[in-house]
Design a protein around this motif. Structure first.
Motif, PDB file in Angstrom:
ATOM      1  N   LEU A 143     -37.133 -24.248 -56.410  1.00 22.85           N
ATOM      2  CA  LEU A 143     -35.704 -23.964 -56.507  1.00 22.85           C
ATOM      3  C   LEU A 143     -34.944 -25.242 -56.844  1.00 22.85           C
ATOM      4  CD1 LEU A 143     -35.497 -21.899 -53.181  1.00 22.85           C
ATOM      5  CD2 LEU A 143     -35.957 -21.019 -55.488  1.00 22.85           C
ATOM      6  N   TYR A 144     -34.094 -25.180 -57.858  1.00 23.58           N
ATOM      7  CA  TYR A 144     -33.318 -26.349 -58.264  1.00 23.58           C
ATOM      8  C   TYR A 144     -31.831 -26.017 -58.282  1.00 23.58           C
ATOM      9  CZ  TYR A 144     -37.836 -28.173 -59.668  1.00 23.58           C
ATOM     10  OH  TYR A 144     -39.135 -28.595 -59.662  1.00 23.58           O
ATOM     11  N   GLY A 145     -31.070 -26.698 -57.451  1.00 22.65           N
ATOM     12  CA  GLY A 145     -29.618 -26.559 -57.459  1.00 22.65           C
ATOM     13  C   GLY A 145     -29.028 -27.766 -58.179  1.00 22.65           C
ATOM     14  N   VAL A 146     -28.121 -27.497 -59.129  1.00 21.96           N
ATOM     15  CA  VAL A 146     -27.606 -28.573 -59.972  1.00 21.96           C
ATOM     16  C   VAL A 146     -26.143 -28.841 -59.648  1.00 21.96           C
ATOM     17  CG1 VAL A 146     -27.386 -29.419 -62.325  1.00 21.96           C
ATOM     18  CG2 VAL A 146     -29.178 -27.751 -61.769  1.00 21.96           C
ATOM     19  N   GLU A 147     -25.892 -30.021 -59.133  1.00 20.88           N
ATOM     20  CA  GLU A 147     -24.515 -30.391 -58.784  1.00 20.88           C
ATOM     21  C   GLU A 147     -23.845 -31.114 -59.944  1.00 20.88           C
ATOM     22  OE1 GLU A 147     -24.031 -30.813 -54.137  1.00 20.88           O
ATOM     23  OE2 GLU A 147     -25.109 -32.547 -54.942  1.00 20.88           O
TER      24      GLU A 147
ATOM     25  N   LEU B 227     -15.724 -29.571 -42.652  1.00 26.75           N
ATOM     26  CA  LEU B 227     -14.543 -29.244 -43.455  1.00 26.75           C
ATOM     27  C   LEU B 227     -14.526 -27.738 -43.695  1.00 26.75           C
ATOM     28  CD1 LEU B 227     -12.112 -30.304 -45.231  1.00 26.75           C
ATOM     29  CD2 LEU B 227     -13.680 -30.211 -47.162  1.00 26.75           C
ATOM     30  N   HIS B 228     -13.311 -27.188 -43.755  1.00 27.61           N
ATOM     31  CA  HIS B 228     -13.133 -25.775 -44.098  1.00 27.61           C
ATOM     32  C   HIS B 228     -14.003 -24.850 -43.253  1.00 27.61           C
ATOM     33  CE1 HIS B 228     -11.509 -27.119 -48.270  1.00 27.61           C
ATOM     34  NE2 HIS B 228     -10.542 -27.011 -47.373  1.00 27.61           N
ATOM     35  N   GLY B 229     -14.077 -25.168 -41.970  1.00 26.94           N
ATOM     36  CA  GLY B 229     -14.694 -24.221 -41.061  1.00 26.94           C
ATOM     37  C   GLY B 229     -16.188 -24.329 -40.881  1.00 26.94           C
ATOM     38  N   ASN B 230     -16.837 -25.238 -41.613  1.00 29.64           N
ATOM     39  CA  ASN B 230     -18.290 -25.364 -41.434  1.00 29.64           C
ATOM     40  C   ASN B 230     -18.757 -26.802 -41.516  1.00 29.64           C
ATOM     41  OD1 ASN B 230     -19.721 -24.672 -44.703  1.00 29.64           O
ATOM     42  ND2 ASN B 230     -17.647 -25.299 -44.211  1.00 29.64           N
ATOM     43  N   ARG B 231     -19.930 -27.025 -40.865  1.00 30.54           N
ATOM     44  CA  ARG B 231     -20.560 -28.341 -40.987  1.00 30.54           C
ATOM     45  C   ARG B 231     -21.515 -28.284 -42.155  1.00 30.54           C
ATOM     46  NH1 ARG B 231     -22.031 -29.587 -35.981  1.00 30.54           N
ATOM     47  NH2 ARG B 231     -20.424 -31.159 -35.664  1.00 30.54           N
ATOM     48  N   THR B 232     -21.405 -29.273 -43.040  1.00 33.77           N
ATOM     49  CA  THR B 232     -22.225 -29.280 -44.241  1.00 33.77           C
ATOM     50  C   THR B 232     -22.188 -30.672 -44.858  1.00 33.77           C
ATOM     51  OG1 THR B 232     -22.624 -28.156 -46.350  1.00 33.77           O
ATOM     52  CG2 THR B 232     -20.323 -28.575 -45.775  1.00 33.77           C
ATOM     53  N   TYR B 233     -22.877 -30.861 -45.982  1.00 37.36           N
ATOM     54  CA  TYR B 233     -22.752 -32.137 -46.693  1.00 37.36           C
ATOM     55  C   TYR B 233     -21.380 -32.211 -47.355  1.00 37.36           C
ATOM     56  CZ  TYR B 233     -27.560 -33.642 -46.080  1.00 37.36           C
ATOM     57  OH  TYR B 233     -28.736 -34.078 -45.533  1.00 37.36           O
ATOM     58  N   LEU B 234     -20.768 -33.381 -47.229  1.00 38.70           N
ATOM     59  CA  LEU B 234     -19.431 -33.579 -47.775  1.00 38.70           C
ATOM     60  C   LEU B 234     -19.362 -34.895 -48.531  1.00 38.70           C
ATOM     61  CD1 LEU B 234     -17.180 -32.854 -44.650  1.00 38.70           C
ATOM     62  CD2 LEU B 234     -17.668 -31.292 -46.546  1.00 38.70           C
TER      63      LEU B 234
ATOM     64  N   TRP C  70     -28.977 -26.942 -45.352  1.00 42.00           N
ATOM     65  CA  TRP C  70     -30.204 -26.721 -44.585  1.00 42.00           C
ATOM     66  C   TRP C  70     -31.436 -26.723 -45.497  1.00 42.00           C
ATOM     67  CZ3 TRP C  70     -33.121 -21.934 -44.508  1.00 42.00           C
ATOM     68  CH2 TRP C  70     -34.135 -21.913 -43.536  1.00 42.00           C
ATOM     69  N   LEU C  71     -31.320 -26.036 -46.643  1.00 42.75           N
ATOM     70  CA  LEU C  71     -32.450 -25.977 -47.585  1.00 42.75           C
ATOM     71  C   LEU C  71     -32.798 -27.366 -48.114  1.00 42.75           C
ATOM     72  CD1 LEU C  71     -31.534 -22.739 -49.596  1.00 42.75           C
ATOM     73  CD2 LEU C  71     -33.452 -23.028 -48.004  1.00 42.75           C
ATOM     74  N   LYS C  72     -31.783 -28.190 -48.262  1.00 38.18           N
ATOM     75  CA  LYS C  72     -32.033 -29.573 -48.692  1.00 38.18           C
ATOM     76  C   LYS C  72     -32.817 -30.327 -47.618  1.00 38.18           C
ATOM     77  CE  LYS C  72     -29.651 -33.999 -48.922  1.00 38.18           C
ATOM     78  NZ  LYS C  72     -30.204 -34.757 -50.056  1.00 38.18           N
ATOM     79  N   ASP C  73     -32.325 -30.230 -46.379  1.00 36.30           N
ATOM     80  CA  ASP C  73     -32.957 -31.003 -45.300  1.00 36.30           C
ATOM     81  C   ASP C  73     -34.408 -30.605 -45.053  1.00 36.30           C
ATOM     82  OD1 ASP C  73     -30.626 -32.362 -45.010  1.00 36.30           O
ATOM     83  OD2 ASP C  73     -30.338 -31.902 -42.878  1.00 36.30           O
ATOM     84  N   ILE C  74     -34.682 -29.300 -45.148  1.00 37.65           N
ATOM     85  CA  ILE C  74     -36.064 -28.891 -44.887  1.00 37.65           C
ATOM     86  C   ILE C  74     -36.930 -29.025 -46.139  1.00 37.65           C
ATOM     87  CG2 ILE C  74     -35.397 -27.288 -43.034  1.00 37.65           C
ATOM     88  CD1 ILE C  74     -36.029 -25.009 -45.083  1.00 37.65           C
ATOM     89  N   GLY C  75     -36.306 -29.382 -47.252  1.00 39.59           N
ATOM     90  CA  GLY C  75     -37.083 -29.629 -48.471  1.00 39.59           C
ATOM     91  C   GLY C  75     -37.475 -28.378 -49.235  1.00 39.59           C
ATOM     92  N   ARG C  76     -36.874 -27.229 -48.904  1.00 35.58           N
ATOM     93  CA  ARG C  76     -37.241 -26.006 -49.611  1.00 35.58           C
ATOM     94  C   ARG C  76     -36.637 -25.961 -51.014  1.00 35.58           C
ATOM     95  NH1 ARG C  76     -38.948 -23.236 -52.564  1.00 35.58           N
ATOM     96  NH2 ARG C  76     -39.260 -20.979 -52.611  1.00 35.58           N
ATOM     97  N   ALA C  77     -35.437 -26.504 -51.178  1.00 36.18           N
ATOM     98  CA  ALA C  77     -34.817 -26.526 -52.509  1.00 36.18           C
ATOM     99  C   ALA C  77     -34.551 -27.978 -52.901  1.00 36.18           C
ATOM    100  CB  ALA C  77     -33.514 -25.727 -52.503  1.00 36.18           C
ATOM    101  N   HIS C  78     -34.564 -28.216 -54.211  1.00 36.04           N
ATOM    102  CA  HIS C  78     -34.257 -29.553 -54.719  1.00 36.04           C
ATOM    103  C   HIS C  78     -32.824 -29.553 -55.231  1.00 36.04           C
ATOM    104  CE1 HIS C  78     -38.612 -30.225 -54.861  1.00 36.04           C
ATOM    105  NE2 HIS C  78     -38.693 -29.031 -55.431  1.00 36.04           N
ATOM    106  N   TYR C  79     -32.099 -30.596 -54.940  1.00 39.82           N
ATOM    107  CA  TYR C  79     -30.739 -30.694 -55.471  1.00 39.82           C
ATOM    108  C   TYR C  79     -30.643 -31.921 -56.358  1.00 39.82           C
ATOM    109  CZ  TYR C  79     -29.961 -26.835 -52.414  1.00 39.82           C
ATOM    110  OH  TYR C  79     -30.058 -25.590 -51.836  1.00 39.82           O
ATOM    111  N   VAL C  80     -30.156 -31.680 -57.550  1.00 42.34           N
ATOM    112  CA  VAL C  80     -30.097 -32.728 -58.572  1.00 42.34           C
ATOM    113  C   VAL C  80     -28.684 -32.708 -59.159  1.00 42.34           C
ATOM    114  CG1 VAL C  80     -32.536 -32.520 -59.139  1.00 42.34           C
ATOM    115  CG2 VAL C  80     -30.863 -31.072 -60.326  1.00 42.34           C
ATOM    116  N   SER C  81     -28.381 -33.662 -60.007  1.00 38.37           N
ATOM    117  CA  SER C  81     -27.053 -33.636 -60.626  1.00 38.37           C
ATOM    118  C   SER C  81     -27.158 -33.857 -62.123  1.00 38.37           C
ATOM    119  CB  SER C  81     -26.149 -34.692 -59.986  1.00 38.37           C
ATOM    120  OG  SER C  81     -26.567 -35.981 -60.373  1.00 38.37           O
ATOM    121  N   VAL C  82     -26.112 -33.403 -62.794  1.00 36.28           N
ATOM    122  CA  VAL C  82     -26.023 -33.490 -64.245  1.00 36.28           C
ATOM    123  C   VAL C  82     -24.612 -33.979 -64.564  1.00 36.28           C
ATOM    124  CG1 VAL C  82     -25.597 -31.894 -66.154  1.00 36.28           C
ATOM    125  CG2 VAL C  82     -27.791 -31.822 -64.975  1.00 36.28           C
TER     126      VAL C  82
END
Lengths: 270, 406
Positions: free
Chosen positions: B264-268, B291-298, B327-339
């Motif tokens: 899985l690849y998420g592209v930021e 932020l905005h009601g949830n804890r997440t990467y910011l 969560w998927l990033k931290d457990i390594g299930r999905a990869h997040y990359v940027s373009v």
């Protein structure tokens, strides 16, 4: 006994109501905040709520949003705000100070580091707008351990079961949000507030402070009559906005606004 | 890929308080707590209500036009010279993006709850249009909050919303983009909490929003599974989607989380480049916060103030991301990359010229990375790019970048 508890108890014994002004730290400039805090005390404040500026104050209306922007323009950080309290304490070790703001600056600083620094500086309570008790399990014990009061919000939409649970997590006082809306809106309905606060009093022994919508001596007295204290924010912050250029003028304007509220509240006792 | 998520693990998330591991939750002022708890309760009931599900499925079929095709991009594959590239055509949905899957679902919820007034935030305007559309259909009052900067760069969508009968509120506070629109939507909600339903457009926000938006968008991934089996006789080897808040990506990924062989690849949005700080890539370059009601990467500064973001695409121009992605990033299930902006623009041009499909600038990020990734893969492998939206709304931006006045 915490400083807040002491003040609240003394007021109750005198049949008086707490006057709790709010200003945003660092607005209009970090250098004047401590001076403004002393001004508020001289004008009759029993407790000060010192706002920690945040870039995204979701629960606030335009007046406090702009105050945050003015403060953040000078780069005001949570560490600096704690430093302001430390400075304030050099001359005033009586008036409780509650830090009020949003969670993220605290999270960025680290909860333990924050709690330690705040307690050390003489902060008395912490009110985090976007931290309901359900999410406070890790944070609240750090406060309790250092005798910092955790102050939580109650709202018109809070059901009884939650009122009890929230009160159990709170110390010092609970903050009742007088209407469904953001800070600075003018839609307070005193009859509704009276009914709700009386009901809250049946469920907790903690003092109930009421905020949102209190803008002058008249509304302060009306709300003071039915609660243990009033929290006044946007109208003070708006006064700061309009008198940014001249600190002496600003102090006079804040006094002119707050002092009549003090008198109106005290006239309830007689 | 080594992380194996069992059915059991997946069905336990989010937990009862809306947490995905350390992320998610419900960080809002007290006034909204009751509404959120009611919404959660009602949704969990409706989720298993056959009548609600049947109505949702029927609307997706007859109104949205689902299933959207899974299309084999033959020429793009040839030009790339790597894995087979397939495109999930969410751009062919009614209103031109995946956003409508969610607004259909949430508007149904709103009707079941008897709320007559709808509010929404929007960045690129796709979610605003999708919300205004379902409101027009159901006769609901609709208010859309949109950053003043986005109102300008997405004027076509602003006009579409107005034609659909929505009131568009230009938000002048803060950075005048998506995060500020969300702030103002929250402020409106707290002020009209009795009669108003807030249709959040992405998998962020307080619980239960990340859950219910994910559920509504998961139709994307479920269809891909079925279509891939039918057309290729196997599951894909890789899935690629752009991530702003992350709703099209989670909708695509979620039904595959348990399939450890599907990468899985998420592209930021890399904006001007991660190293410049001018980007919108919290998973790649941010840190956890609230932020905005949830804890997440910011994206935030060292004092916890939310940082300004930059992306050529208004829809990705957001400093946070859905908590399930964190969560998927931290457990390594999905990869997040940027373009970067420029790579995304190349992706836009390439898909337009080679396949005759004009993607949204948000989607163009996924195209750019998907093509790059496919080139590294074997010819017998299969990669699916989620074409989350069509590019009509971005024509002005592209023309402007080309120095053309239209």
């Amino acid at each position: 006994m915490s400083r807040i508890e002491g003040v609240m108890k003394a007021l109750k014994e005198q049949n008086r109501k707490a006057l709790i002004p709010y200003i945003t730290a660092g607005d209009p400039h970090p250098d004047v905040t401590v001076d403004l805090m002393h001004t508020l005390v001289r004008a009759g404040a029993d407790i000060i709520e010192l706002g920690v500026p945040f870039s995204d104050p979701m629960a606030d209306g335009p007046v406090i949003q702009l105050a945050c922007e003015r403060s953040l323009k000078h780069g005001t950080s949570l560490r600096q705000v704690i430093g302001m309290v430390k400075e304030f304490r050099k001359q005033d070790d009586q008036t409780p100070v509650v830090l009020m703001g949003y969670l993220n600056p605290m999270e960025a600083m680290g909860y333990e580091v924050f709690a330690e620094a705040a307690a050390d500086a003489g902060v008395d309570g912490v009110l985090t707008v976007d931290l309901p008790p359900e999410e406070a399990d890790d944070v609240a014990p750090l406060f309790t351990k250092r005798n910092l009061d955790a102050i939580f919000l109650l709202a018109p939409t809070t059901i009884d079961e939650r009122v009890r649970a929230i009160a159990e997590h709170s110390s010092g006082y609970v903050y009742y949000v007088s209407f469904k809306g953001v800070t600075g809106a003018a839609k307070i309905n005193v009859d509704e507030v009276a009914e709700k606060v009386a009901h809250i009093h049946e469920m907790t022994a903690l003092p109930v402070g009421v905020g949102f919508g209190i803008r002058d001596a008249e509304t302060a007295a009306a709300v003071g009559r039915v609660s243990d204290g009033v929290i006044v924010g946007s109208v003070l912050v708006d006064t700061i906005a309009r008198n940014q250029a001249d600190t002496e003028e600003l102090k006079r304007a804040l006094t002119d606004l707050l002092h009549p509220m003090r008198e109106a509240l005290d006239s309830l006792a007689s | 890929m080594s992380v194996k998520l069992t059915e059991e693990m997946l069905s336990a998330l989010p937990d009862a308080r809306g947490h995905f591991g350390a992320y998610g939750g419900r960080f809002v002022s007290e006034t909204l707590m009751d509404s959120l708890m009611t919404l959660e309760k009602e949704y969990l009931q409706m989720k298993n209500d056959p009548e609600f599900q049947a109505k949702f499925d029927k609307d997706l079929a007859d109104y949205v036009g689902r299933p959207s095709p899974l299309y084999f991009a033959e020429r793009l594959t040839r030009e790339t010279g790597g894995a087979q590239i397939w495109l999930k055509r969410e751009d062919l949905n009614h209103t031109g993006a995946h956003k409508v899957n969610n607004t259909i679902g949430q508007a149904l919820l709103a009707s079941f709850l008897g709320k007559k007034r709808i509010i929404a935030e929007t960045g690129a305007g796709q979610h605003g249009v999708a919300t205004a559309t379902v409101c027009a259909r159901l006769g609901l009052e609709c208010h859309v909050f949109m950053g003043a900067e986005d109102v300008q760069r997405q004027s076509l969508n602003v006009y579409r919303m107005k034609l659909l009968g929505a009131q568009v509120h230009a938000v002048e506070s803060g950075t005048r983009t998506l995060k500020d629109a969300m702030n103002d939507a929250m402020r409106d909600w707290v002020s009209h909490v009795d009669d108003t339903f807030y249709i959040i457009g992405t998998v962020a926000g307080p619980h239960p929003y990340p859950l219910l938006v994910r559920d509504f968008q998961s139709v994307i991934g479920r269809e891909i599974r079925r279509q891939a089996m039918e057309k290729a006789g196997k599951l894909p080897d890789a899935l690629v989607a752009c991530v702003g808040g992350g709703s099209n990506a989670i909708g695509m990924f979620y039904p595959f989380l348990g399939d450890e062989n599907v990468e899985l690849y998420g592209v930021e949005a890399g904006g001007l480049g991660i190293e410049t700080g001018q980007h919108a890539a919290p998973l790649c370059a941010g840190r956890p916060g609230v932020l905005h009601g949830n804890r997440t990467y910011l994206m935030e500064d060292e004092n916890g103030q939310i940082a300004g973001t930059h992306s050529v695409s208004a829809g990705l121009d957001y400093p946070g991301v859905g908590p399930e992605h964190a969560w998927l990033k931290d457990i390594g299930r999905a990869h997040y990359v940027s373009v970067t902006d420029n790579e995304a623009l190349d992706g836009f041009r390439m898909l337009t010229r080679v396949e005759g499909i004009m993607p949204a600038l948000e989607t163009a990020h996924a195209v750019a990375y998907g093509v790059k990734k496919a080139a590294e893969m074997d010819k017998d492998q299969m990669l699916v790019i989620n074409i989350s939206g069509r590019g009509d709304k971005d024509i002005h931006t592209i023309a402007q970048l080309d120095g053309i006045e239209i």
